[in-house]
Design a protein around this motif. Structure first.
Motif, short mmCIF file in Angstrom:
data_model
loop_
_atom_site.label_atom_id
_atom_site.label_comp_id
_atom_site.label_asym_id
_atom_site.label_seq_id
_atom_site.Cartn_x
_atom_site.Cartn_y
_atom_site.Cartn_z
N ASP A 49 -36.08 -16.11 17.89
CA ASP A 49 -36.75 -16.62 16.88
C ASP A 49 -35.85 -18.01 16.64
O ASP A 49 -36.49 -19.10 16.17
N LEU A 50 -34.60 -17.75 16.23
CA LEU A 50 -33.66 -18.83 16.18
C LEU A 50 -33.64 -19.93 17.12
O LEU A 50 -33.92 -21.21 16.62
N TYR A 51 -33.59 -19.63 18.26
CA TYR A 51 -33.48 -20.57 19.20
C TYR A 51 -34.64 -21.38 19.51
O TYR A 51 -34.78 -22.52 19.57
N ASP A 52 -35.96 -20.55 19.29
CA ASP A 52 -36.99 -21.33 19.22
C ASP A 52 -37.16 -22.47 18.16
O ASP A 52 -37.80 -23.45 18.52
N LYS A 53 -36.89 -22.06 17.06
CA LYS A 53 -36.79 -22.97 15.85
C LYS A 53 -35.80 -24.25 15.80
O LYS A 53 -36.34 -25.08 15.68
N PRO B 185 -33.02 -32.54 15.90
CA PRO B 185 -32.43 -33.64 16.95
C PRO B 185 -31.15 -32.83 17.74
O PRO B 185 -30.64 -31.97 17.08
N THR B 186 -30.90 -33.50 18.78
CA THR B 186 -30.15 -32.84 19.78
C THR B 186 -28.58 -32.62 19.21
O THR B 186 -28.00 -31.38 19.24
N SER B 187 -28.18 -33.29 18.41
CA SER B 187 -26.88 -33.26 17.75
C SER B 187 -26.78 -32.02 16.81
O SER B 187 -25.75 -31.56 16.95
N THR B 188 -27.56 -31.83 15.98
CA THR B 188 -27.74 -30.87 14.90
C THR B 188 -27.78 -29.80 15.78
O THR B 188 -27.06 -28.67 15.60
N ARG B 189 -28.81 -29.54 16.79
CA ARG B 189 -29.01 -28.19 17.59
C ARG B 189 -27.63 -27.82 18.14
O ARG B 189 -27.11 -26.88 18.15
N GLU B 190 -26.93 -28.81 18.77
CA GLU B 190 -25.85 -28.61 19.39
C GLU B 190 -24.79 -28.17 18.52
O GLU B 190 -24.00 -27.19 18.86
N GLU B 191 -24.69 -28.74 17.51
CA GLU B 191 -23.82 -28.22 16.43
C GLU B 191 -23.90 -26.93 16.17
O GLU B 191 -23.03 -25.91 15.95
N GLU C 298 -25.43 -24.54 17.82
CA GLU C 298 -24.94 -23.77 19.00
C GLU C 298 -23.80 -23.45 19.23
O GLU C 298 -23.15 -22.50 19.60
N ARG C 299 -22.94 -24.72 18.93
CA ARG C 299 -21.50 -24.60 18.96
C ARG C 299 -21.01 -23.40 17.93
O ARG C 299 -20.08 -22.69 18.38
N ASP C 300 -21.54 -23.60 16.89
CA ASP C 300 -20.99 -22.58 15.70
C ASP C 300 -21.46 -21.27 15.92
O ASP C 300 -20.66 -20.43 15.58
N LEU C 301 -22.67 -20.82 16.45
CA LEU C 301 -22.77 -19.66 17.03
C LEU C 301 -21.81 -19.29 17.96
O LEU C 301 -21.49 -18.02 18.00
N HIS C 302 -21.44 -20.10 18.89
CA HIS C 302 -20.71 -19.55 20.04
C HIS C 302 -19.29 -19.51 19.46
O HIS C 302 -18.72 -18.40 19.60
N ALA C 303 -18.83 -19.98 18.61
CA ALA C 303 -17.55 -19.94 17.92
C ALA C 303 -17.45 -18.52 17.25
O ALA C 303 -16.48 -17.86 17.06
N CYS C 304 -18.62 -18.16 16.53
CA CYS C 304 -18.96 -16.74 15.91
C CYS C 304 -18.26 -15.72 17.04
O CYS C 304 -17.57 -14.60 16.61
N GLN C 305 -18.83 -15.86 18.50
CA GLN C 305 -18.74 -14.77 19.30
C GLN C 305 -17.11 -14.45 19.58
O GLN C 305 -16.90 -13.70 20.15
N GLU C 306 -16.33 -15.57 19.42
CA GLU C 306 -14.92 -15.65 19.84
C GLU C 306 -14.35 -14.54 18.87
O GLU C 306 -13.36 -13.85 19.50
N HIS C 307 -14.73 -14.26 17.68
CA HIS C 307 -14.08 -13.28 16.97
C HIS C 307 -14.83 -12.15 16.75
O HIS C 307 -14.78 -11.15 15.84
N ARG C 308 -16.08 -11.90 17.61
CA ARG C 308 -16.63 -10.85 17.53
C ARG C 308 -16.73 -10.02 18.81
O ARG C 308 -16.37 -10.46 19.96
#
Ligand SMILES: NC(=O)C1=CN([C@@H]2O[C@H](COP(=O)(O)OP(=O)(O)OC[C@H]3O[C@@H](n4cnc5c(N)ncnc54)[C@H](OP(=O)(O)O)[C@@H]3O)[C@@H](O)[C@H]2O)C=CC1
Ligand SMILES: O=C(O)CCC(=O)C(=O)O
Ligand SMILES: [Mg+2]
Length: 739
Positions: A297-301, A306-312, A314-324
């Motif tokens: 649902d999150l990825y769909d929405k 805009p690409t820059s916000t979306r990428e930011e 995605e980067r932040d979600l990815h960063a969470c995975q680093e310490h999970r």
């Protein structure tokens, strides 16, 4: 005239039906049996809900409601195939497909605000989650592996992963603050009408359910899941999992527990991605993102940003995975994790699959790893840990020698937790959750809740309990097998059931039968000790353990629960014959459309048809139906012995080929019997024709495979195209038509 109602459902079973139903119709008409189909697919259920949006020709009847009514008629005989219990994602996909086909149904309101949107959401809600089974299951559950099936599995064992004593795999559940903790239960002293309300700390009352009619002797429970305790549990377990270096996997049943488990699922996702949710929470709210429906649902929405916000993001979600911890994957090739959709990892099937593979799940790199299986509700999670302990100590089970564990499940009339959605609430405020007698204002049960806690009322009526005890005794007698009632005296609800079981056992002749009551962990241990020695034990359980155990044992014993006989003797005298004990195998559709191979095994349908015919034979005094049933039984056994079940590999015998062999063997058996000369005369030429053309028909069926096939749709495929795809042998079709 005798009648069987054969349901049309979704995905692989619906495809298999297109090939199998013509055989059923051709064979059963010789006994004067009419086969009526009833479309209860998720698409048909949606269309039935919105007639005013459709043209006259597009409208479809409300088949499910009709079947629900028929469960009360003693002449009813329904064969029910597995259907989709839709997640929000699936429902939206089905709506989109229907709209694309010219059905002008409304959009699904994600975040209903106006009264009109709220009404639409309510109407769509009827097609969400497990919406079919509770309507039809007006009886208790009798699921088992018939002897022939068990013998086949013993001779042709499926693969089993190896359990190591040093495996790090384990189950984690809450130890406090969950539904199990402080549960309250009572048996009613008389029929009552109650309301569910929240007494706020300032003394005001919020009525959430104004009127629930309860019968005398009904058992009701009040249970609470603390949000605070749940979040702390997730935080602790994620950290523990990261330290252990194993995969994190969440196992819920959001399809059946359709109010509580999506919330439980959503909290896990938000804790895992806590930092990203803190940073982007406002934007997520604006976008109406609800991860109770999964990360999909999150990825769909965010795709609309805009690409820059979306990428930011995605980067932040990815960063969470680093310490999970690393997440277990549903499809590592496509990067689909355990958090993608709550309907992707369904506990009854997902836990047995993990245990069968030696305690491993898939990692993102496509390799298998040990895992932490997280099931927040401790009520039933403990049975899995007990089984894991057993496997670590004794090694994996051996399908060639292991005993069998049939189940008699308390299920009728929306028993227990699985019937509680309309009485489950996410608390909007702190206060006292109460169940109050409407007439006397007597508080029957109450418990403190905080904002965000989930609380619910479950119920189970007395008549189903009596019927369940009767069924357990009958099965014990018929199969000469011990019965264990899995009931925990330390759990208030089950303690109420223990009293009733003890009382109702006295109504039956139990002389010489071995019947015991044990708490679930002891019952599991006892059953496994016997299983390992090749001994059989019937489990008599409540509704959730019915669901869990009827996938767990079949998947270990037979490789899949598709091979189970699953009967629901309706309390009013009719019969509901479910096919197998598992789901609608979405992966199988993909293989069909990509390679024109359907690996769905219809053994469950064969077994269901057999008992359905037997039921008809005795109910309608239809001797020919009994001959059809007996010969089908032998034909099914022959199919197993000759190894004519579908292969998983394209180019080899698939679902359609196995149907051909069933028809061949069934016709041969009918030609060989001497009980009914008319049937003998009718089937002798067919048996000859099919036998003579065996190679040519199998060639036609197998040659059709290997290329993509377009059936123009997933939820509401083009019936003609799908039929054509599922009946590719002209020779076989002609032979059947000649009957
Ligand atoms: N009675 C009902 O109506 C039920 C409906 N459901 C619904 O079904 C859907 C899918 O559920 P899910 O939990 O993924 O479970 P499934 O049982 O559909 O799938 C799990 C796996 O089991 C194997 N399998 C199941 N049935 C067969 C069969 N007849 N022949 C061969 N293999 C089979 C397949 O394994 P492999 O990939 O190895 O071939 C399949 O991928 C959901 O929408 C769910 O809600 C679920 C349970 C019961
Ligand atoms: O109704 C459903 O969604 C699933 C049913 C199920 O898993 C079962 O009855 O075993
Ligand atoms: Mg199940």
């Amino acid at each position: 005239m005798s009648k069987i109602i054969y349901t049309k459902t979704d995905e692989a079973p619906a495809l298999a039906t297109l090939s199998f139903l013509p055989i059923v119709e051709a064979f059963t008409k010789t006994a004067g049996v009419e086969v009526e189909t009833s479309d209860i697919s998720v698409a048909a259920r949606i269309l039935a809900e919105f007639p005013e949006y459709l043209t006259e020709e597009q409208r479809v009847p409300d088949n499910l409601a009709e079947l629900g009514r028929l469960t009360q008629d003693p002449n009813t005989n329904i064969i029910k195939l597995p259907n989709i219990s839709a997640s929000v994602q699936q429902l939206k996909a089905a709506i989109k497909e229907l709209q694309g086909k010219g059905y002008a149904i409304p959009d699904f309101p994600d975040d209903p605000q106006t009264d009109e949107e709220k009404e639409l959401r309510k109407r769509y809600g009827k097609s969400l989650g497990s919406a079919v089974n509770p309507v039809l299951r007006e009886g208790n559950s009798d699921r088992r592996a018939p002897k022939a099936v068990k013998n086949y599995a013993r001779k042709h064992p499926h693969s089993m992963g190896e359990w190591k004593q040093w495996s790090s795999t384990h189950v984690s559940h809450m130890h406090g603050g969950d539904f199990y903790d402080g549960e309250q239960s009572m048996t009613l002293d008389k029929a009552r009408t109650v309301r569910m309300e929240l007494l706020l700390d300032d003394g005001t009352k919020k009525v959430l359910k104004p009127k629930i009619d309860l019968l005398d002797k009904e058992v009701i429970d009040l249970m609470v899941m603390s949000k605070k305790a749940l979040l702390e549990f997730y935080e602790r377990e994620m950290e523990d999992c990261r330290e252990a270096g194993i995969l994190f996997s969440l196992h819920v049943k959001a399809t059946m527990m359709k109010v509580s488990h999506p919330i439980v699922f959503g909290h896990a996702v938000r804790i895992y991605y806590k930092d990203a949710f803190e940073k982007h929470g406002e934007l997520f709210d604006e976008l109406g993102i609800n991860v109770n429906n999964g990360m999909a649902d999150l990825y769909d929405k965010i795709a609309t940003l805009p690409t820059s916000t979306r990428e930011e993001i995605e980067r932040d979600l990815h960063a969470c995975q680093e310490h999970r911890p690393r997440l277990a994957m549903v499809d590592s090739a496509k990067g689909i994790t355990n958090f993608h959709s709550p309907s992707d990892v369904i506990v009854d099937a997902s836990m047995p699959a993990m245990i069968r593979s030696g305690g491993k799940m898939w990692g993102a790199d496509g390799k298998m790893y040990d895992c932490k299986a997280v099931m927040p509700e401790s009520t039933f999670a403990r049975i899995y840990q007990e089984m894991i302990n057993f496997c670590k100590w004794h090694g994996n089970f051996d399908p060639t020698t292991m005993g069998t564990v049939p189940n008699v499940g308390l299920m009728a009339q929306k028993a227990e937790e699985y019937g509680s959605h309309d009485k489950t609430f996410e608390s909007s405020d702190a206060g006292i959750a109460r169940i109050v007698d409407v007439e006397t204002d007597e508080v029957l049960l109450e418990k403190r809740v905080e904002k965000g806690d989930i609380w619910r009322m479950c119920q189970v009526k007395d008549e189903p309990i009596q019927d369940w005890v009767k069924l357990a005794v009958r099965r014990a007698r018929e199969s000469n097998t011990p019965v264990i009632f899995w009931l925990d005296p330390y759990r208030p609800h089950e303690n109420e059931l223990i009293k009733k079981v003890k009382m109702y056992l006295k109504d039956h002749d139990t002389d010489g039968l071995h019947i015991e009551i044990m708490s679930q962990v002891r019952a599991m241990r006892y059953t496994l000790e016997r299983v390992a020695r090749g001994l059989d034990t019937i489990s008599a359980t409540g509704n959730i353990l019915r669901d869990y155990l009827t996938d767990l044992f079949p998947i270990l014993e037979l490789g899949t629960s598709a091979k189970m006989l699953s009967v629901v003797p309706l309390m009013k005298g009719g019969g509901l014959f479910e096919t197998g004990a598992g789901g609608s195998a979405p992966k199988h559709v993909e293989q069909l459309t990509e390679e024109n191979h359907l690996r769905w095994d219809s053994l469950g349908e064969f077994l269901a048809l057999n008992v359905s015919l037997e039921h008809l034979a005795s109910n309608d005094n239809n001797a020919k139906a009994q001959v059809l049933a007996d010969t089908l039984d032998t034909a099914t056994e022959k199919l197993l012995l000759n190894d004519k079940s579908p292969s998983r590999k394209t180019g080899e015998l698939d679902n359609r080929g196995s149907h051909f062999y069933l028809a061949l063997y069934w016709a041969e058996e009918l030609a060989a019997q001497d009980q009914d000369s008319e049937l003998k005369a009718q089937f002798t030429p067919l048996a000859q024709k099919l036998a003579e053309n065996e190679d040519a028909i199998v060639k036609e069926l197998n040659d059709a495979q290997g290329k993509p096939v377009d059936i123009k749709g997933y939820y509401y495929a083009d019936e003609e195209l799908a039929k054509k795809a599922m009946r590719p042998s002209a020779l076989f079709n002609e032979a059947l038509a000649s009957l």
